[in-house]
Design an enzyme around this catalytic site. Structure first.
Site: not given
Ligand code: OSB
Ligand code: MG
Length: 367
Positions: A135, A160-162, A187, A212, A237, A261, A289, A291
């Site tokens: 991510s 995955k791109l934010k 996402d 997402e 999510d 999660k 995840g 982080l």
């Molecule tokens: O939306 O998936 C998410 C991290 C923190 C809070 C929300 C998200 C995320 C990630 C990182 O996308 C995923 C990771 O590398 O653990």
């Molecule tokens: Mg997410």
């Protein structure tokens, strides 16, 4: 199990670089590491709530309050024959899934170590490795293209791109031009509304594996309205907070893919129920995840061995996020494949000197 002691430890772990999403930019993780001690054995869990409620509503202060005032006293008073008991036992305290999960995970790990079996065995996971993606936080287009290149070269199975409004089309165009065939997802972390439907439809051209959480973090009905207007499948999510909510989302056809999660659902028992719902309906799941440190990451890896986790998860190498982790074992993927830590429980141990260095506070609860 008789529960003798529960330790709540707040740790502050700097990220290697700022992680930017549509809901904010963070330079470090503040995690709650829970240790449950029972009959000479200890187990570990991790809470994924943040200091402030940017992702879902829970906060570290509120969650540790519930652990101190309700969850720990309940465990001291009643013990636990099997960790599967706890979800329904704690249902009388509404919501607060991340608080419940942090303790439940530690009880599961402790239970598995007492039995001398890996966590994945208790979950029915037969795989000894899981495919993972990465991510990527929001960064300028050239940096993002370079980062995708690096992760593809390292063998990650999906990128995955934010995104957020204004930070989407240009980046997707550049990434797709350079990598026409990779498994690519986005996402939005709730950054769009139904008014953005034309923009969201234009993402169909990028052949994303899924999008997402495009809309509000607690919404089902607008996602159900959006879904038939897009070719790109929706993955939820933030919105999915319980097995019942997953059933509602699928009944409403608000999503076709489920991000799991454990902290959002309220623990492993809740995930087992979500797994049953999704496998029965043929809905693909993957492990998200937050982080996590090596404790939460190890739990995620064991969870992702369950057969319903069919898409690559976000449980990438810890070294992407942290220069040094709090576990002695480094959780590293090779060619996009993460080995499941071996040994009893989650299979990792704490790097005590570093743990002490990053600890902000420790509270030991006793009967
Ligand atoms: O939306 O998936 C998410 C991290 C923190 C809070 C929300 C998200 C995320 C990630 C990182 O996308 C995923 C990771 O590398 O653990
Ligand atoms: Mg997410």
């Amino acid at each position: 199990m008789r529960i003798d002691e529960i330790e709540l430890r707040i740790v502050h772990l700097p990220y290697r670089s700022v992680f930017k999403t549509s809901f904010g930019a963070e330079a470090a993780k503040t995690a709650v590491i829970v240790t449950v001690r029972s009959e000479g054995v200890e187990g570990y869990g991790e809470g994924v709530m943040d200091a402030l409620p940017h992702y879902r509503e829970e906060t570290i202060a509120g969650a540790t309050g519930l652990m101190r005032d309700a969850l720990a006293p309940d465990l001291f008073a009643h013990g636990c024959d099997h960790p599967n008991e706890l979800l329904d036992r704690w249902a009388k305290w509404r919501g607060n899934p991340m608080a419940k999960t942090a303790i439940e995970l530690a009880v599961w790990d402790c239970y598995a170590r007492q039995q001398g079996v890996p966590m994945r065995t208790l979950l029915g996971g037969e795989r000894t490795e899981v495919p993972v993606g990465a991510s990527l936080g929001m960064n300028p287009v050239p940096e993002t293209v370079a980062s995708v290149e690096k992760h593809v070269a390292e063998g990650y199975r999906r990128v995955k791109l934010k995104i957020e409004p204004g930070w989407d089309i240009d980046m997707l165009t550049a990434v797709r031009e350079r990598f026409p065939d990779i498994e690519l997802t986005v996402d939005a972390n709730s950054a769009y509304t139904l008014a953005d439907v034309d923009l969201l439809r234009s993402f169909d051209a990028f052949h994303l594996h899924y999008i997402e959480q495009p809309l509000h973090w607690d919404d089902l009905t607008d996602h159900a309205k959006l879904a038939p207007l897009l070719q790109t499948p929706i993955c939820l999510d933030e919105t999915l907070t319980s097995p019942a909510r997953v059933t509602a989302a699928l009944d409403l056809q608000a999503c076709k893919v489920v991000n799991v999660k454990v902290g959002r659902f309220g623990g492993i028992t809740a995930v087992q129920r979500v797994h049953e719902i999704c496998t029965t309906r043929g809905v693909p799941m993957w492990c998200g995840g937050m982080l996590e440190s090596g404790i939460g990451r190890a739990h995620n890896i064991h969870l992702a061995t369950m057969p319903g986790f069919v898409y690559p998860g976000d449980t990438a190498s810890a070294s992407r996020t942290y220069a040094r982790d709090i576990t002695e074992q480094q959780l590293e993927a090779t060619n996009g494949i993460m080995p499941v830590p071996e040994g009893a429980g989650i299979g990792v141990t704490l790097d005590r000197p570093y743990l002490e260095e990053v600890t902000r506070s420790v509270e030991v609860l006793r009967p």
